[in-house]
Scaffold this motif. Structure first.
Motif, PDB file in Angstrom:
ATOM      1  N   ASP A 142       0.832  -1.197   0.000  1.00  0.00           N
ATOM      2  CA  ASP A 142       0.000   0.000   0.000  1.00  0.00           C
ATOM      3  C   ASP A 142       0.873   1.256   0.000  1.00  0.00           C
ATOM      4  O   ASP A 142       0.654   2.192  -0.771  1.00  0.00           O
ATOM      5  CB  ASP A 142      -0.864  -0.044   1.262  1.00  0.00           C
ATOM      6  N   ALA A 143       1.884   1.281   0.866  1.00  0.00           N
ATOM      7  CA  ALA A 143       2.783   2.436   0.973  1.00  0.00           C
ATOM      8  C   ALA A 143       3.607   2.611  -0.305  1.00  0.00           C
ATOM      9  O   ALA A 143       3.741   3.729  -0.820  1.00  0.00           O
ATOM     10  CB  ALA A 143       3.700   2.275   2.187  1.00  0.00           C
ATOM     11  N   LEU A 144       4.154   1.520  -0.836  1.00  0.00           N
ATOM     12  CA  LEU A 144       4.975   1.605  -2.044  1.00  0.00           C
ATOM     13  C   LEU A 144       4.141   2.064  -3.237  1.00  0.00           C
ATOM     14  O   LEU A 144       4.591   2.886  -4.045  1.00  0.00           O
ATOM     15  CB  LEU A 144       5.649   0.268  -2.350  1.00  0.00           C
ATOM     16  N   ASP A 145       2.920   1.575  -3.353  1.00  0.00           N
ATOM     17  CA  ASP A 145       2.041   2.001  -4.439  1.00  0.00           C
ATOM     18  C   ASP A 145       1.805   3.512  -4.373  1.00  0.00           C
ATOM     19  O   ASP A 145       1.855   4.206  -5.386  1.00  0.00           O
ATOM     20  CB  ASP A 145       0.716   1.243  -4.369  1.00  0.00           C
ATOM     21  N   PHE A 146       1.591   4.025  -3.179  1.00  0.00           N
ATOM     22  CA  PHE A 146       1.408   5.465  -2.995  1.00  0.00           C
ATOM     23  C   PHE A 146       2.684   6.227  -3.357  1.00  0.00           C
ATOM     24  O   PHE A 146       2.633   7.240  -4.061  1.00  0.00           O
ATOM     25  CB  PHE A 146       0.997   5.748  -1.545  1.00  0.00           C
ATOM     26  N   LEU A 147       3.822   5.730  -2.898  1.00  0.00           N
ATOM     27  CA  LEU A 147       5.101   6.376  -3.201  1.00  0.00           C
ATOM     28  C   LEU A 147       5.359   6.436  -4.710  1.00  0.00           C
ATOM     29  O   LEU A 147       5.813   7.444  -5.242  1.00  0.00           O
ATOM     30  CB  LEU A 147       6.250   5.633  -2.517  1.00  0.00           C
ATOM     31  N   GLU A 148       5.087   5.345  -5.403  1.00  0.00           N
ATOM     32  CA  GLU A 148       5.398   5.258  -6.828  1.00  0.00           C
ATOM     33  C   GLU A 148       4.365   5.928  -7.726  1.00  0.00           C
ATOM     34  O   GLU A 148       4.705   6.381  -8.823  1.00  0.00           O
ATOM     35  CB  GLU A 148       5.536   3.795  -7.249  1.00  0.00           C
ATOM     36  N   ASN A 149       3.107   6.009  -7.292  1.00  0.00           N
ATOM     37  CA  ASN A 149       2.050   6.479  -8.189  1.00  0.00           C
ATOM     38  C   ASN A 149       1.347   7.768  -7.788  1.00  0.00           C
ATOM     39  O   ASN A 149       0.722   8.405  -8.635  1.00  0.00           O
ATOM     40  CB  ASN A 149       1.007   5.371  -8.375  1.00  0.00           C
ATOM     41  N   GLU A 150       1.416   8.143  -6.509  1.00  0.00           N
ATOM     42  CA  GLU A 150       0.653   9.311  -6.074  1.00  0.00           C
ATOM     43  C   GLU A 150       1.475  10.332  -5.288  1.00  0.00           C
ATOM     44  O   GLU A 150       0.933  11.324  -4.828  1.00  0.00           O
ATOM     45  CB  GLU A 150      -0.520   8.855  -5.202  1.00  0.00           C
ATOM     46  N   TRP A 151       2.742  10.064  -5.114  1.00  0.00           N
ATOM     47  CA  TRP A 151       3.593  10.936  -4.293  1.00  0.00           C
ATOM     48  C   TRP A 151       3.680  12.328  -4.918  1.00  0.00           C
ATOM     49  O   TRP A 151       3.922  12.462  -6.120  1.00  0.00           O
ATOM     50  CB  TRP A 151       4.982  10.319  -4.168  1.00  0.00           C
ATOM     51  N   PRO A 152       3.501  13.395  -4.124  1.00  0.00           N
ATOM     52  CA  PRO A 152       3.491  14.745  -4.696  1.00  0.00           C
ATOM     53  C   PRO A 152       4.853  15.211  -5.219  1.00  0.00           C
ATOM     54  O   PRO A 152       4.915  15.886  -6.242  1.00  0.00           O
ATOM     55  CB  PRO A 152       3.032  15.623  -3.522  1.00  0.00           C
TER      56      PRO A 152
ATOM     57  N   LEU B 187      14.752   6.615   0.076  1.00  0.00           N
ATOM     58  CA  LEU B 187      14.984   5.574   1.071  1.00  0.00           C
ATOM     59  C   LEU B 187      13.702   4.779   1.340  1.00  0.00           C
ATOM     60  O   LEU B 187      13.735   3.549   1.446  1.00  0.00           O
ATOM     61  CB  LEU B 187      15.514   6.188   2.370  1.00  0.00           C
ATOM     62  N   ALA B 188      12.570   5.462   1.418  1.00  0.00           N
ATOM     63  CA  ALA B 188      11.291   4.782   1.654  1.00  0.00           C
ATOM     64  C   ALA B 188      10.970   3.821   0.511  1.00  0.00           C
ATOM     65  O   ALA B 188      10.539   2.685   0.751  1.00  0.00           O
ATOM     66  CB  ALA B 188      10.172   5.806   1.829  1.00  0.00           C
ATOM     67  N   CYS B 189      11.183   4.247  -0.728  1.00  0.00           N
ATOM     68  CA  CYS B 189      10.953   3.358  -1.874  1.00  0.00           C
ATOM     69  C   CYS B 189      11.845   2.125  -1.774  1.00  0.00           C
ATOM     70  O   CYS B 189      11.374   0.988  -1.945  1.00  0.00           O
ATOM     71  CB  CYS B 189      11.212   4.090  -3.186  1.00  0.00           C
ATOM     72  N   ASP B 190      13.120   2.347  -1.485  1.00  0.00           N
ATOM     73  CA  ASP B 190      14.070   1.230  -1.373  1.00  0.00           C
ATOM     74  C   ASP B 190      13.682   0.272  -0.247  1.00  0.00           C
ATOM     75  O   ASP B 190      13.711  -0.948  -0.420  1.00  0.00           O
ATOM     76  CB  ASP B 190      15.490   1.751  -1.131  1.00  0.00           C
ATOM     77  N   ARG B 191      13.326   0.825   0.903  1.00  0.00           N
ATOM     78  CA  ARG B 191      12.980  -0.024   2.063  1.00  0.00           C
ATOM     79  C   ARG B 191      11.687  -0.800   1.819  1.00  0.00           C
ATOM     80  O   ARG B 191      11.578  -1.957   2.218  1.00  0.00           O
ATOM     81  CB  ARG B 191      12.853   0.815   3.336  1.00  0.00           C
ATOM     82  N   CYS B 192      10.721  -0.174   1.174  1.00  0.00           N
ATOM     83  CA  CYS B 192       9.465  -0.882   0.877  1.00  0.00           C
ATOM     84  C   CYS B 192       9.707  -2.025  -0.106  1.00  0.00           C
ATOM     85  O   CYS B 192       9.190  -3.130   0.081  1.00  0.00           O
ATOM     86  CB  CYS B 192       8.416   0.089   0.336  1.00  0.00           C
ATOM     87  N   ARG B 193      10.504  -1.774  -1.133  1.00  0.00           N
ATOM     88  CA  ARG B 193      10.823  -2.848  -2.089  1.00  0.00           C
ATOM     89  C   ARG B 193      11.555  -3.993  -1.382  1.00  0.00           C
ATOM     90  O   ARG B 193      11.260  -5.166  -1.617  1.00  0.00           O
ATOM     91  CB  ARG B 193      11.669  -2.297  -3.232  1.00  0.00           C
ATOM     92  N   ALA B 194      12.502  -3.642  -0.514  1.00  0.00           N
ATOM     93  CA  ALA B 194      13.258  -4.667   0.216  1.00  0.00           C
ATOM     94  C   ALA B 194      12.339  -5.473   1.131  1.00  0.00           C
ATOM     95  O   ALA B 194      12.483  -6.689   1.246  1.00  0.00           O
ATOM     96  CB  ALA B 194      14.379  -4.020   1.023  1.00  0.00           C
ATOM     97  N   ALA B 195      11.379  -4.820   1.755  1.00  0.00           N
ATOM     98  CA  ALA B 195      10.446  -5.536   2.640  1.00  0.00           C
ATOM     99  C   ALA B 195       9.567  -6.494   1.842  1.00  0.00           C
ATOM    100  O   ALA B 195       9.300  -7.618   2.286  1.00  0.00           O
ATOM    101  CB  ALA B 195       9.585  -4.540   3.420  1.00  0.00           C
ATOM    102  N   LEU B 196       9.133  -6.069   0.662  1.00  0.00           N
ATOM    103  CA  LEU B 196       8.314  -6.948  -0.174  1.00  0.00           C
ATOM    104  C   LEU B 196       9.104  -8.154  -0.680  1.00  0.00           C
ATOM    105  O   LEU B 196       8.533  -9.194  -0.985  1.00  0.00           O
ATOM    106  CB  LEU B 196       7.710  -6.165  -1.345  1.00  0.00           C
ATOM    107  N   GLN B 197      10.427  -8.024  -0.739  1.00  0.00           N
ATOM    108  CA  GLN B 197      11.294  -9.137  -1.128  1.00  0.00           C
ATOM    109  C   GLN B 197      11.805  -9.897   0.099  1.00  0.00           C
ATOM    110  O   GLN B 197      12.694 -10.736  -0.020  1.00  0.00           O
ATOM    111  CB  GLN B 197      12.471  -8.602  -1.944  1.00  0.00           C
ATOM    112  N   LEU B 198      11.240  -9.560   1.262  1.00  0.00           N
ATOM    113  CA  LEU B 198      11.579 -10.209   2.541  1.00  0.00           C
ATOM    114  C   LEU B 198      13.047 -10.026   2.922  1.00  0.00           C
ATOM    115  O   LEU B 198      13.626 -10.861   3.604  1.00  0.00           O
ATOM    116  CB  LEU B 198      11.191 -11.691   2.521  1.00  0.00           C
ATOM    117  N   ARG B 199      13.636  -8.909   2.488  1.00  0.00           N
ATOM    118  CA  ARG B 199      15.031  -8.610   2.843  1.00  0.00           C
ATOM    119  C   ARG B 199      15.123  -7.600   3.979  1.00  0.00           C
ATOM    120  O   ARG B 199      16.202  -7.377   4.515  1.00  0.00           O
ATOM    121  CB  ARG B 199      15.794  -8.076   1.615  1.00  0.00           C
ATOM    122  N   THR B 200      14.009  -6.973   4.323  1.00  0.00           N
ATOM    123  CA  THR B 200      13.948  -5.963   5.373  1.00  0.00           C
ATOM    124  C   THR B 200      12.632  -6.145   6.118  1.00  0.00           C
ATOM    125  O   THR B 200      11.614  -6.416   5.488  1.00  0.00           O
ATOM    126  CB  THR B 200      13.986  -4.537   4.752  1.00  0.00           C
ATOM    127  N   PRO B 201      12.627  -5.973   7.439  1.00  0.00           N
ATOM    128  CA  PRO B 201      11.363  -6.071   8.181  1.00  0.00           C
ATOM    129  C   PRO B 201      10.365  -4.983   7.773  1.00  0.00           C
ATOM    130  O   PRO B 201      10.766  -3.863   7.404  1.00  0.00           O
ATOM    131  CB  PRO B 201      11.787  -5.878   9.643  1.00  0.00           C
TER     132      PRO B 201
END
Length: 100
Positions: free
Chosen positions: A28-38, A47-61
């Motif tokens: 939900d957060a990554l979708d907002f960052l990539e598609n609706e971020w002002p 950093l938020a984009c990177d961390r969200c992608r890493a979490a979805l790949q189970l590399r980051t909590p």
């Protein structure tokens, strides 16, 4: 499509047009960052984009991705409120406002 990875504590964000959005998980957060971020600039945004992608790949909590997302929202001037977990909501209450 990736399965949602939920935050332990959902957040409510007041976006730039004044509406409030609830974010329950990483996708939900990554979708907002990539598609609706002002503004697609800023160190915290990247950093938020990177961390969200890493979490979805189970590399980051998910908690690390959540914290990065909150920081990006604050950097962009969007107020954030922590919400009680869905399984703990039992009545009206005002969640605390987070600030930088």
């Amino acid at each position: 499509m990736l399965a949602e990875i939920y935050f332990a504590t959902p957040i409510s964000v007041t976006v730039t047009n004044g509406t409030t959005r609830m974010f329950q998980g990483v996708h939900d957060a990554l979708d907002f960052l990539e598609n609706e971020w002002p503004l697609r600039t800023g160190e915290r945004y990247r950093l938020a984009c990177d961390r969200c992608r890493a979490a979805l790949q189970l590399r980051t909590p998910a908690a690390v991705a959540r914290e990065a997302f909150v920081s990006a929202c604050l950097e962009a001037g969007m107020p954030v409120r922590a919400l009680p977990p869905l399984w703990h909501r039992s009545g009206p209450s005002t969640p605390p406002l987070m600030s930088a």
